[in-house]
Design a protein around this motif. Structure first.
Motif, PDB file in Angstrom:
ATOM      1  N   THR A   1      11.064   0.145   3.611  1.00 35.61           N
ATOM      2  CA  THR A   1       9.736  -0.481   3.560  1.00 35.61           C
ATOM      3  C   THR A   1       8.750   0.245   4.461  1.00 35.61           C
ATOM      4  OG1 THR A   1      10.715  -2.644   3.107  1.00 35.61           O
ATOM      5  CG2 THR A   1       8.460  -2.620   3.963  1.00 35.61           C
ATOM      6  N   LYS A   2       9.218   0.591   5.647  1.00 36.52           N
ATOM      7  CA  LYS A   2       8.359   1.290   6.624  1.00 36.52           C
ATOM      8  C   LYS A   2       7.868   2.621   6.064  1.00 36.52           C
ATOM      9  CE  LYS A   2       8.684   3.734  11.024  1.00 36.52           C
ATOM     10  NZ  LYS A   2       9.572   4.068  12.169  1.00 36.52           N
ATOM     11  N   TYR A   3       8.801   3.395   5.490  1.00 37.91           N
ATOM     12  CA  TYR A   3       8.418   4.728   5.030  1.00 37.91           C
ATOM     13  C   TYR A   3       7.617   4.704   3.731  1.00 37.91           C
ATOM     14  CZ  TYR A   3      11.453   6.342   8.725  1.00 37.91           C
ATOM     15  OH  TYR A   3      11.996   6.574   9.954  1.00 37.91           O
ATOM     16  N   VAL A   4       7.874   3.686   2.893  1.00 35.33           N
ATOM     17  CA  VAL A   4       7.046   3.557   1.690  1.00 35.33           C
ATOM     18  C   VAL A   4       5.615   3.232   2.078  1.00 35.33           C
ATOM     19  CG1 VAL A   4       6.601   2.152  -0.361  1.00 35.33           C
ATOM     20  CG2 VAL A   4       8.913   2.952   0.125  1.00 35.33           C
ATOM     21  N   LYS A   5       5.443   2.345   3.087  1.00 34.22           N
ATOM     22  CA  LYS A   5       4.095   2.026   3.576  1.00 34.22           C
ATOM     23  C   LYS A   5       3.427   3.269   4.162  1.00 34.22           C
ATOM     24  CE  LYS A   5       4.780  -2.894   4.626  1.00 34.22           C
ATOM     25  NZ  LYS A   5       4.820  -3.919   5.703  1.00 34.22           N
ATOM     26  N   GLU A   6       4.211   4.048   4.910  1.00 29.44           N
ATOM     27  CA  GLU A   6       3.675   5.269   5.512  1.00 29.44           C
ATOM     28  C   GLU A   6       3.268   6.273   4.436  1.00 29.44           C
ATOM     29  OE1 GLU A   6       2.373   7.269   8.814  1.00 29.44           O
ATOM     30  OE2 GLU A   6       3.279   5.282   8.711  1.00 29.44           O
ATOM     31  N   TRP A   7       4.096   6.336   3.371  1.00 29.97           N
ATOM     32  CA  TRP A   7       3.800   7.214   2.233  1.00 29.97           C
ATOM     33  C   TRP A   7       2.449   6.829   1.633  1.00 29.97           C
ATOM     34  CZ3 TRP A   7       7.800   7.859  -2.354  1.00 29.97           C
ATOM     35  CH2 TRP A   7       7.302   8.788  -3.269  1.00 29.97           C
ATOM     36  N   ARG A   8       2.255   5.540   1.366  1.00 30.59           N
ATOM     37  CA  ARG A   8       0.997   5.074   0.784  1.00 30.59           C
ATOM     38  C   ARG A   8      -0.186   5.367   1.705  1.00 30.59           C
ATOM     39  NH1 ARG A   8       2.833  -0.880  -1.473  1.00 30.59           N
ATOM     40  NH2 ARG A   8       3.998  -0.146  -3.313  1.00 30.59           N
ATOM     41  N   LYS A   9       0.027   5.118   3.008  1.00 35.39           N
ATOM     42  CA  LYS A   9      -1.047   5.334   3.974  1.00 35.39           C
ATOM     43  C   LYS A   9      -1.472   6.794   3.992  1.00 35.39           C
ATOM     44  CE  LYS A   9      -1.880   5.274   8.966  1.00 35.39           C
ATOM     45  NZ  LYS A   9      -1.294   4.969  10.292  1.00 35.39           N
TER      46      LYS A   9
ATOM     47  N   GLU B   1       7.879   0.417  -5.355  1.00 36.80           N
ATOM     48  CA  GLU B   1       7.404  -0.907  -4.966  1.00 36.80           C
ATOM     49  C   GLU B   1       8.195  -1.396  -3.767  1.00 36.80           C
ATOM     50  OE1 GLU B   1       4.891  -2.535  -6.185  1.00 36.80           O
ATOM     51  OE2 GLU B   1       4.459  -1.052  -7.753  1.00 36.80           O
ATOM     52  N   ILE B   2       7.531  -2.139  -2.906  1.00 39.28           N
ATOM     53  CA  ILE B   2       8.216  -2.676  -1.728  1.00 39.28           C
ATOM     54  C   ILE B   2       8.823  -4.036  -2.047  1.00 39.28           C
ATOM     55  CG2 ILE B   2       7.874  -3.455   0.655  1.00 39.28           C
ATOM     56  CD1 ILE B   2       5.654  -1.443   0.914  1.00 39.28           C
TER      57      ILE B   2
END
Length: 212
Positions: free
Chosen positions: A162-170, A211-212
């Protein structure tokens, strides 16, 4: 103030108005002379010069405007006026072009300032590489029939994902913002820009953010 300083202020104001040949208020003169003389001295000099007939004074309501005597300047014929108007138009256009260039550059700077530095990106890459290696080893052990991971470890893995997917999007959003700012002043298409600077997108490799 001494008479000597009064005389210096009068001379400074008179020279400035004659040189500029434009109407100014006393405060404008004070600021344009970079506060070489005190505000009170400039106001007094303007009034003195006006009373002595060395400059003209116009009053518009509460506003006083001072200007050099026009009688000391030669008449300007229509041809000269037209040439001046043309020069003013050309210079105004050049100013607009420069202002637009400044606006675009400021947009680029703002985009770059909002992005991470090269050192930070390299550090993050090393951390992600290490994390990927650790997870790859665990996956390999599981495929070989190794021990099933604990619920705590499973939760940690999901949290990391979840952390890295959010970072990817950011970071994708930040990259798009930077490229968008550049495209505002770029004369070609977005595809040509990406090809020119070597940008490869997720879409180029048919990759979608999970998707998260």
């Amino acid at each position: 103030m001494s008479k000597g300083k009064d005389a210096q202020a009068c001379k400074g104001v008179l020279d400035y108005l004659n040189r500029q040949n434009r109407p100014y208020s006393a405060i404008d003169i004070f600021n344009n002379l970079h506060k070489e003389y005190g505000k009170t001295a400039v106001e007094k000099a303007c009034e003195t010069l006006s009373e002595e007939g060395k400059i003209s004074k116009k009053i518009y309501g509460k506003q006083k405007v001072f200007v050099a005597l026009q009688s000391q300047f030669p008449d300007v014929d229509d041809t000269e006026m037209k040439e001046m108007d043309q020069k003013v138009a050309i210079l105004s256009e050049q100013v607009q072009v420069k202002q637009e260039e400044v606006r675009k550059l400021e947009g680029e700077i703002k985009g770059f300032n909002s992005s991470i530095s090269t050192e930070e990106a390299q550090k993050l890459t090393r951390e992600l590489d290490h994390e990927n290696q650790t997870l790859s080893l665990k996956i390999a052990k599981l495929k070989e029939g190794g021990n099933v991971i604990s619920p705590q470890e499973k939760e940690r893995v999901y949290s990391s994902r979840t952390k890295y997917v959010k970072e990817w999007r950011k970071r994708k959003r930040m990259g798009n913002d930077i490229l968008g700012a550049i495209l505002e002043g770029y004369p070609k298409t977005k595809k040509q820009l990406y090809e020119e600077i070597g940008v490869e997108t997720d879409e180029d490799y048919n990759v979608a953010i999970p998707e998260i």
